[in-house]
Scaffold this active site. Structure first.
Site, PDB file in Angstrom:
ATOM      1  N   HIS A   1      -3.554  -5.217   0.301  1.00 26.21           N
ATOM      2  CA  HIS A   1      -3.046  -5.753   1.569  1.00 26.21           C
ATOM      3  C   HIS A   1      -3.107  -7.282   1.551  1.00 26.21           C
ATOM      4  O   HIS A   1      -4.059  -7.883   2.055  1.00 26.21           O
ATOM      5  CB  HIS A   1      -3.864  -5.206   2.740  1.00 26.21           C
TER       6      HIS A   1
ATOM      7  N   GLU B   1      -1.608  -9.390   3.305  1.00 29.40           N
ATOM      8  CA  GLU B   1      -1.546 -10.009   4.639  1.00 29.40           C
ATOM      9  C   GLU B   1      -2.921 -10.384   5.169  1.00 29.40           C
ATOM     10  O   GLU B   1      -3.050 -11.287   6.011  1.00 29.40           O
ATOM     11  CB  GLU B   1      -0.841  -9.073   5.632  1.00 29.40           C
TER      12      GLU B   1
ATOM     13  N   CYS C   1       0.842  -1.197   0.000  1.00 30.02           N
ATOM     14  CA  CYS C   1       0.000   0.000   0.000  1.00 30.02           C
ATOM     15  C   CYS C   1       0.882   1.254   0.000  1.00 30.02           C
ATOM     16  O   CYS C   1       1.506   1.579  -0.992  1.00 30.02           O
ATOM     17  CB  CYS C   1      -0.972  -0.052   1.185  1.00 30.02           C
TER      18      CYS C   1
END
EC number: 6.3.4.2
Length: 542
Positions: free
Chosen positions: A514, A516, A380
């Protein structure tokens, strides 16, 4: 028949109700049951989207674009079931909905009160959409005794009376502190916490007792007697080395068997926990280790990067290595040379963030990684700063910057004012509200077939979760690609850069999304698996 289990907390906050809920869900799943997890948050914010990461921790974004509590990340990682906006609600959201209805005249002039209007709204949320689930686990945020939580405790008390007998149970997570001078675990705080809960009208069925050592038999008996639970329902929740040991630990203590017994279900077999044992073994017995620098803005509270930490752990599990994290506040690099901090490390990760503070430090971290050929992962904001660095250092645009920090003659990163969600155009303006106004949720992207990132994913079509207002400016694509920074992934309409990579570098990738948020212990995200793999290679060169 759907059965409801309410998980409350007492004595102190941050005991791990979310982990306990997720672990119980994993145990029930391992027995073949369908489980749903939900979170009730008593704070007055509508959602955590505008809350400070250093106060609240990470904002977990769901596929459908909800900004939710970080506990939903635990739910997803432990169960593999994607959460939705219907799995988390706050006092602020409930009050906003009620006041909107009142202004609209929906209540026909009635006096709006906490009971019944707020409690009814909470109950409706808990009961909605649970068809097909065997168990619904509902975590109540905060601690018993918090004034903000009273409507939620009252609502779940009422549900205990309104649901058919045998369809509702209460678990109370509490703390047994060890007093070194006395040489014993103390049960009095738990007794008082349960007394507070009972004064509200809730009798816990199971006590889940956090402790750092075994609970003596006599203390179990005391807790059972004074808290009015069966001795078998006093469950030891001892500290473990890894959060992925929690389901195994709770399973050994019989938490799932006790829950089934509460509902009159006979546990005819043991849960299938082989995959959890495999994960535990890999975490405990790595074949090597790597060191990763996280150059961030909110390093004072590690919970601000909870999913990131877990995704790196998953990458380590996949590569059978321990991942050591070196936390570096980005502002340090604005006044000091990054080299002494980053030398000898095997990878550099610059995570998401907002605002100008620390931005130049992140840019310097990206430059160090690019020039020294160290694996770099920009997520990001970390991708945006890597692009700004490349524009300045490679493309000869010294004034390159982001409009997030103010007017700039070279807006390499600018405000995202419109984008496509499916077939619908969404728009935002700079003067609008902050809450819920970002590009949020899952979006698809197309990767260049011959790119490194397509090789990592094993395909060219991906869907990832986003949370950002600013985007790399496509007007600079040609100049950047001419200098080796490739725009390797774009939105389906080709207007928004989603991934970049530096050609000729061992591993330098930036992503606007993102990743994750979608990593699981049993299904590590391919980018984290590859990044840690590159760090392993780098470790052999140091």
């Amino acid at each position: 028949m759907t059965r409801y289990v309410f998980i409350t907390g007492g004595v102190v906050s941050s005991l791990g109700k979310g982990l306990a809920s997720a672990a119980l869900a994993a145990l029930l799943q391992a027995r073949g049951y369908r489980v749903r997890l939900r979170k009730l948050d008593p704070y007055l914010n509508v959602d955590p989207g505008t809350m400070s990461p250093t106060q609240h921790g990470e904002v977990f974004v769901t596929d459908d674009g909800a900004e939710t509590d970080l506990d939903l990340g635990h739910y997803e990682r432990f169960t593999g079931v994607p959460a939705t906006r219907a799995d988390n609600i706050t006092t602020g959201r409930i009050y906003l909905d009620i006041i909107t209805k009142e202004r609209r005249g929906d209540y026909l002039g009635a006096t709006i009160q906490v009971i019944p209007h707020v409690t009814n709204a909470i109950k409706e949320f808990v009961l909605d959409g649970n068809e097909g689930y065997d168990f619904v686990l509902v975590e109540i945020g905060g601690t018993v005794g918090d004034i903000e939580g009273l409507p939620f405790f009252e609502a779940i008390r009422q549900l205990g009376q309104e649901l058919p007998r045998g369809q509702c149970a209460y678990i109370h997570l509490t703390l047994l502190p060890y007093i070194p001078s006395a040489g014993e675990l103390k049960t009095k705080p738990t007794q008082h916490s349960v007394a507070e809960l009972r004064s509200i009208g809730i009798q816990p069925d199971i006590l889940l007792c956090r402790c750092d050592r075994p609970i003596p038999r006599e203390e179990r008996r005391k807790l059972a007697q004074f808290c009015n639970v069966r001795e078998s329902a006093v469950i030891e929740a001892r500290d473990v080395a890894s959060i992925y040991d929690v389901p195994l630990s709770y399973g050994e203590e019989g938490l799932d068997r006790e829950v089934l017994a509460l509902f009159g279900i006979e546990a005819t077999s043991e849960p299938k926990l082989d995959r959890w044992r495999t994960i535990s073994e890999r975490v405990k017995n790595p074949e090597g280790e790597v060191s990763i620098a996280i150059v961030g803005k909110y390093t004072g509270l590690k919970d601000a990067y909870k999913s990131l930490i877990e995704a790196l752990t998953h990458g380590g599990i996949a590569n059978r290595v321990k991942v050591n994290l070196e936390w570096i506040e980005a502002e340090i690099f604005e006044r000091e040379d990054p080299a002494p901090f980053l030398e000898g490390l095997n990878g550099i990760l610059v995570p998401g963030g907002f605002g100008q503070r620390g931005a130049e430090g992140k840019i310097r971290a990206a430059r160090y990684a690019r020039e020294k050929k160290i694996p770099y992962f920009g997520i990001c904001f970390g991708m945006q700063m890597a692009v700004v660095e490349a524009a300045r250092s490679l493309a000869g645009i010294p004034e390159a910057n982001s409009t997030e920090f103010g007017p700039t003659p070279e807006p390499v990163v600018g405000l995202l004012t419109e984008w496509m969600r499916g077939n619908e155009l969404e728009r935002r303006v700079a003067e609008g509200d902050l809450g819920g106004t970002m590009r949020l949720g899952s979006y698809t992207a197309k990767l260049a077939p011959d790119s490194r990132i397509a090789e990592i994913y094993g395909g060219t079509a991906i869907a990832e979760r986003h949370r950002h207002r600013y985007e790399v400016n496509m007007a600079y694509r040609e100049r950047l690609e001419a200098r080796g920074m490739r725009f390797s992934g774009l939105s389906p309409d080709g207007l928004l850069p989603e991934t970049v990579e530096v050609e000729g570098h061992p591993w330098f990738i930036g992503v606007q999304f993102h990743p994750e948020l979608k990593s699981r212990p049993f299904e590590p995200h391919p980018l984290f698996k590859s990044f840690i793999g590159a760090a392993v290679v780098q470790s052999r060169l140091v």
